[in-house]
Design a protein around this motif. Structure first.
Motif, PDB file in Angstrom:
ATOM      1  N   UNK A  42      30.647  25.980  47.426  1.00 44.46           N
ATOM      2  CA  UNK A  42      31.903  25.331  47.064  1.00 44.46           C
ATOM      3  C   UNK A  42      32.157  25.294  45.564  1.00 44.46           C
ATOM      4  N   UNK A  43      31.112  25.110  44.772  1.00 42.77           N
ATOM      5  CA  UNK A  43      31.310  24.998  43.319  1.00 42.77           C
ATOM      6  C   UNK A  43      31.818  26.308  42.712  1.00 42.77           C
ATOM      7  N   UNK A  44      31.163  27.456  42.977  1.00 43.71           N
ATOM      8  CA  UNK A  44      31.725  28.713  42.441  1.00 43.71           C
ATOM      9  C   UNK A  44      33.124  29.010  42.963  1.00 43.71           C
ATOM     10  N   UNK A  45      33.392  28.661  44.239  1.00 41.03           N
ATOM     11  CA  UNK A  45      34.727  28.882  44.794  1.00 41.03           C
ATOM     12  C   UNK A  45      35.785  28.086  44.036  1.00 41.03           C
ATOM     13  N   UNK A  46      35.386  26.935  43.490  1.00 40.35           N
ATOM     14  CA  UNK A  46      36.326  26.090  42.733  1.00 40.35           C
ATOM     15  C   UNK A  46      36.460  26.533  41.281  1.00 40.35           C
ATOM     16  N   UNK A  47      35.737  27.581  40.900  1.00 41.19           N
ATOM     17  CA  UNK A  47      35.878  28.121  39.552  1.00 41.19           C
ATOM     18  C   UNK A  47      34.972  27.508  38.513  1.00 41.19           C
ATOM     19  N   UNK A  48      33.913  26.819  38.951  1.00 38.34           N
ATOM     20  CA  UNK A  48      32.972  26.217  38.011  1.00 38.34           C
ATOM     21  C   UNK A  48      31.661  27.006  37.985  1.00 38.34           C
ATOM     22  N   UNK A  49      30.991  26.973  36.844  1.00 45.20           N
ATOM     23  CA  UNK A  49      29.666  27.570  36.741  1.00 45.20           C
ATOM     24  C   UNK A  49      28.645  26.606  37.347  1.00 45.20           C
ATOM     25  N   UNK A  50      27.751  27.154  38.145  1.00 45.24           N
ATOM     26  CA  UNK A  50      26.718  26.351  38.816  1.00 45.24           C
ATOM     27  C   UNK A  50      25.345  26.822  38.392  1.00 45.24           C
ATOM     28  N   UNK A  51      24.535  25.898  37.888  1.00 48.68           N
ATOM     29  CA  UNK A  51      23.133  26.163  37.575  1.00 48.68           C
ATOM     30  C   UNK A  51      22.276  25.628  38.719  1.00 48.68           C
ATOM     31  N   UNK A  52      21.342  26.449  39.188  1.00 42.98           N
ATOM     32  CA  UNK A  52      20.502  26.053  40.318  1.00 42.98           C
ATOM     33  C   UNK A  52      19.132  25.603  39.830  1.00 42.98           C
ATOM     34  N   UNK A  53      18.673  24.460  40.340  1.00 38.06           N
ATOM     35  CA  UNK A  53      17.335  23.960  40.037  1.00 38.06           C
ATOM     36  C   UNK A  53      16.596  23.739  41.345  1.00 38.06           C
TER      37      UNK A  53
END
Length: 353
Positions: A42-53
């Motif tokens: 959902x986060x990338x679909x909304x146009x935001x950068x997502x960092x995974x931990x």
């Protein structure tokens, strides 16, 4: 930086906060989550950068899973320390869920202002651990403030169109909405087909919309059909995409008691709530108790949710329009419009804007 996720109850308000800060205040927003949560989609679909931990569950899981999570926590904190040093956020917002803990711990260690967002009556483990160390907290229930420093009762971000729904006419043919998030609820999918025929017989003119989730759609629909209940008076769907329309047409909502409770209050809808018994820290039961004590809902614990008890409660509510009207008024009195704007204002204040 907005950290956390896992389920829609964490991710949907996180995205609403992110959009508010980005679109109305020009903020650069970065998310921190895990690959196991729905934020990964959902986060990338909304146009935001997502960092995974790396992070995981500590509650209601096996010893092996807890040990693995505990071993991942230091690595997650180290990763978040690096991310914060790189991104240099003015504020870190924790929305609960797997990634929230490492990010909030890292922010506290680096003395970056922090805001905890907590929609439930009793905070989850992550927010309980960091609650007394955060700069401020945005909560939904007044009693939740005791767990945090500088807590403000902001409410939960809910779409404006849900607040604007008109009240249902008391003489309208009643409609029951059964909803339980994207996956549905097994207890509803198993129990409703057993009672749909006597329920329709006991409530004149009743129609039922039942959201089953994709995995149980065909089986639940087949069991409804096999009940012999009039097929023109019920529908079973995998997902209900237009919730404002569904709430507007509903006279009573049968639901779980997670993030849905804020929408029920915003819509002014009476409800029968069956809290998910395995929810972390039993937070759904505590959410349901707040609405039940206010007279906005009836709570039926899952262990007592038999076909007989569910039928009895539904018939009583659906055949009592004045009672439902009173419950609707009390639900509406618990609503908190403007929550998103209040939360954004708290973030901006912490950022010195």
């Amino acid at each position: 930086m907005i950290a956390g996720g896992g389920t829609g109850g964490h991710v949907v308000p996180a995205l609403a906060i992110g959009r508010e800060l980005r679109d109305k205040h020009g903020a650069e927003v970065r998310f921190v989550g895990t690959s196991r949560g729905i934020e990964s989609r959902l986060v990338p679909e909304a146009g935001f950068r997502l960092e995974l931990v790396r992070s995981g569950q500590l509650k209601n899981v096996s010893l092996i899973t807890r040990l693995k999570t505990l071993s991942d926590v230091p690595l997650g904190v180290l990763h978040c320390l690096r991310l914060i040093r790189e991104f240099r956020p003015q504020v870190v917002v924790g929305v609960g869920g797997y990634a929230s803990g490492p990010a909030m711990i890292a922010a506290v260690l680096l003395r970056v202002p922090t805001l905890a967002y907590e929609p439930n009556a009793v905070p989850g483990l992550t927010n309980r651990l960091v609650g007394k160390h955060v700069s401020a907290a945005a909560v939904n229930f007044a009693q939740t403030s005791a767990y945090f420093r500088n807590a403000v009762v902001t409410g939960v971000p809910v779409r404006a169109e849900i607040f604007a729904l008109p009240a249902r006419a008391m003489d309208a043919a009643p409609r029951l909405l059964v909803t339980a998030g994207s996956n549905g609820a097994l207890v509803f999918n198993e129990t409703m087909p057993k009672i749909i025929a006597p329920l329709l017989a006991a409530v004149p003119g009743l129609t039922v919309v039942h959201q089953a989730g994709a995995r149980r759609l065909e089986q639940t629909r087949a069991e409804f059909a096999a009940s012999g209940a009039d097929a023109s008076r019920w529908s079973v769907e995998a997902f209900l995409t237009d919730m404002p329309t569904q709430y507007a047409a509903a006279d009573l909502v049968l639901a779980r008691a997670g993030s849905t409770v804020a929408e029920l209050c915003a819509a002014g809808k009476p409800s029968l709530l069956v809290p998910f018994a395995a929810a972390a820290d039993d937070h759904q039961r505590k959410n349901a108790e707040v609405l039940a004590e206010a007279g906005a809902a009836v709570m039926l614990l899952q262990k007592g949710c038999t076909p007989e008890s569910l039928l009895r409660e539904l018939v009583a509510l659906l055949n009592d329009a004045p009672r439902r009207a009173t419950m609707a008024e009390r639900a509406k009195s618990l609503a908190k419009p403007g929550a998103l704007e209040r939360i954004a204002a708290m973030v901006l204040k912490l950022a010195g804007r």
